[in-house]
Design an enzyme around this catalytic site. Structure first.
Site, PDB file in Angstrom:
ATOM      1  CG  LEU A  15      -1.621  18.492   2.866  1.00  0.00           C
ATOM      2  CD1 LEU A  15      -1.886  17.894   4.237  1.00  0.00           C
ATOM      3  CD2 LEU A  15      -0.260  18.045   2.330  1.00  0.00           C
ATOM      4  CB  VAL A  16      -2.851  22.985   0.440  1.00  0.00           C
ATOM      5  CG1 VAL A  16      -2.810  24.503   0.546  1.00  0.00           C
ATOM      6  CG2 VAL A  16      -1.442  22.419   0.429  1.00  0.00           C
ATOM      7  CB  SER A 108       5.311  22.821  -5.842  1.00  0.00           C
ATOM      8  OG  SER A 108       6.246  21.820  -5.509  1.00  0.00           O
ATOM      9  CB  SER A 109       9.968  23.791  -2.955  1.00  0.00           C
ATOM     10  OG  SER A 109       9.711  22.439  -2.641  1.00  0.00           O
ATOM     11  CB  CYS A 110       9.139  20.536  -7.587  1.00  0.00           C
ATOM     12  SG  CYS A 110       7.593  20.915  -8.420  1.00  0.00           S
ATOM     13  CE1 TYR A 137       1.825  19.879  -9.041  1.00  0.00           C
ATOM     14  CE2 TYR A 137       4.007  20.206  -8.113  1.00  0.00           C
ATOM     15  CZ  TYR A 137       2.636  20.316  -8.015  1.00  0.00           C
ATOM     16  OH  TYR A 137       2.072  20.854  -6.886  1.00  0.00           O
ATOM     17  CE  LYS A 141       1.023  23.591  -8.512  1.00  0.00           C
ATOM     18  NZ  LYS A 141      -0.241  24.201  -8.068  1.00  0.00           N
ATOM     19  CB  THR A 165       9.153  23.616   1.934  1.00  0.00           C
ATOM     20  OG1 THR A 165      10.161  22.630   1.771  1.00  0.00           O
ATOM     21  CG2 THR A 165       8.461  23.464   3.277  1.00  0.00           C
ATOM     22  CG  ASN A 166       9.221  18.501   0.381  1.00  0.00           C
ATOM     23  OD1 ASN A 166       8.869  18.064  -0.701  1.00  0.00           O
ATOM     24  ND2 ASN A 166      10.471  18.876   0.630  1.00  0.00           N
ATOM     25  CG  LEU A 167       3.061  21.765   1.943  1.00  0.00           C
ATOM     26  CD1 LEU A 167       1.900  22.250   1.093  1.00  0.00           C
ATOM     27  CD2 LEU A 167       3.359  22.743   3.075  1.00  0.00           C
ATOM     28  CG  HIS A 180       4.338  14.299  -1.756  1.00  0.00           C
ATOM     29  ND1 HIS A 180       3.102  14.905  -1.882  1.00  0.00           N
ATOM     30  CD2 HIS A 180       5.050  14.685  -2.842  1.00  0.00           C
ATOM     31  CE1 HIS A 180       3.078  15.637  -2.983  1.00  0.00           C
ATOM     32  NE2 HIS A 180       4.246  15.514  -3.579  1.00  0.00           N
ATOM     33  CD1 TRP A 203      10.873   2.948  -2.806  1.00  0.00           C
ATOM     34  CD2 TRP A 203      10.774   4.393  -4.503  1.00  0.00           C
ATOM     35  NE1 TRP A 203      10.012   2.434  -3.723  1.00  0.00           N
ATOM     36  CE2 TRP A 203       9.927   3.299  -4.782  1.00  0.00           C
ATOM     37  CE3 TRP A 203      10.866   5.426  -5.430  1.00  0.00           C
ATOM     38  CZ2 TRP A 203       9.188   3.211  -5.964  1.00  0.00           C
ATOM     39  CZ3 TRP A 203      10.126   5.350  -6.599  1.00  0.00           C
ATOM     40  CH2 TRP A 203       9.301   4.241  -6.866  1.00  0.00           C
ATOM     41  CG  ASP A 270      18.674   9.231  -3.650  1.00  0.00           C
ATOM     42  OD1 ASP A 270      17.916   8.548  -2.935  1.00  0.00           O
ATOM     43  OD2 ASP A 270      19.909   9.174  -3.603  1.00  0.00           O
TER      44      ASP A 270
END
Length: 313
Positions: A15-16, A108-110, A137, A141, A165-167, A180, A203, A270
């Site tokens: 993706l990136v 990653s924002s995580c 993960y 990072k 952020t989420n991509l 995702h 979910w 969640d």
């Protein structure tokens, strides 16, 4: 970067990475080197060492990573920590050995604590416990950020890190088992529409809030920062706005044209309650996102429709 400089995009089919390659080509960079995972196993130290000796890239975008959603992170924690540490260790170290002028590492924002203050400033890193479902993960990072900073301090390298952020966008992963939330919902709504299903299950509660950035915006920001940013601290990349998962689902439902109901499986996790990045540093550096969420989802759904037959295999 000059247009003729040799630029290595690691992970160019993801993706990136694919967005970065498109953006570089769009801006006129004409000496981009790539390798598929079949041609070069980035987890293999000897292979990566040989690649850098032969190709001698001047700039490196490190977008290669093993990624996935909550389900994949829960099921394969060892793969997520090992593969990501191996990939980034090899590329960052060989970039130093090979005299790469500048490297950009994508995190990653995580990496932020599960219950971090919102919006999340860069300084909140390591100020609390991580979200358990993606801790391996996230730790990989965080190690990548610290590795870049450490090489800068010890060796005087120019290795910068960014935290997207989420991509979402074209070439995303639409596999329902390990994707995702946004691409998973696009596929769920599309298939429910085609099969005339009465409802789509989401979910969790639908209450967590998430921020979404189109991969093309991220790529533009990365090229911009590669050319303009020289600091040792990592930089958040996002839009500065977020929505609930329920609001996201309703937007995707509208774009896809699904007319059934939404149901929520509250027995499923969640994840982090909220993940909104503070993008004030990025704005001060002179960049902001331009693709609004609905437009981006429309573009992504159009790409999904064109690629659906290959995605299903």
């Amino acid at each position: 970067m000059e247009r003729h400089n040799k630029i290595y995009v690691a992970g160019h089919r993801g993706l990136v990475g694919s967005a970065l390659k498109r953006e570089l080509e769009k801006q006129g960079y004409n000496n981009i080197v790539v390798r598929t995972s079949e041609e070069l196993d980035l987890r293999d130290q000897k292979q990566v060492e040989s690649f850098f000796k032969v190709e001698k890239p001047e700039y490196v975008f490190l977008a290669a990573a093993k990624v996935g959603g909550i389900q994949a992170n829960n099921k394969y924690p060892a793969d997520f920590i090992y593969d990501n540490l191996a990939i980034q260790n090899n590329i960052i170290h060989q970039s130093y050995i090979g005299g790469v002028k500048k490297l950009l590492f994508l995190g990653s924002s995580c990496i932020y604590p599960k219950f971090s203050k919102q919006p999340m400033k860069e300084e909140y890193l390591l100020k609390g416990e991580l979200e358990p479902t993606n801790e391996p993960y996230a730790i990989a990072k965080i190690a990548g950020i610290k590795m870049c900073q450490s090489y800068n301090r010890q060796y005087g390298t120019q290795f910068i890190s960014v935290m997207p952020t989420n991509l979402y966008g074209e070439n995303d992963n639409f596999d329902l088992n390990n994707s995702h939330v946004l691409p998973a919902l696009i596929r769920k709504f599309h298939e429910a529409k085609v099969e005339n299903n009465p409802s789509v299950e989401i979910w969790g509660t639908g209450l967590p809030k998430r921020e979404f950035l189109h991969a093309d915006d991220l790529a533009n920001a990365c090229v911009y920062l590669m050319n303009t940013y020289h600091g040792n601290e990592f930089v958040n990349i996002g839009t500065g706005t977020d929505i609930t998962i329920k609001e996201l689902a309703l937007t995707i439902k509208e774009v896809v044209g699904f007319e059934g109901e939404l149901t929520f499986d509250e027995s499923k996790p969640d994840g982090t309650p909220r993940k909104l990045l503070d993008v004030s540093t990025l704005k001060k550096l002179g960049w902001k996102a331009t693709i609004d969420l609905k437009t981006g989802i429309q573009q992504t759904y159009a790409w999904f429709l064109n690629s659906y037959e290959s995605i299903r295999k």
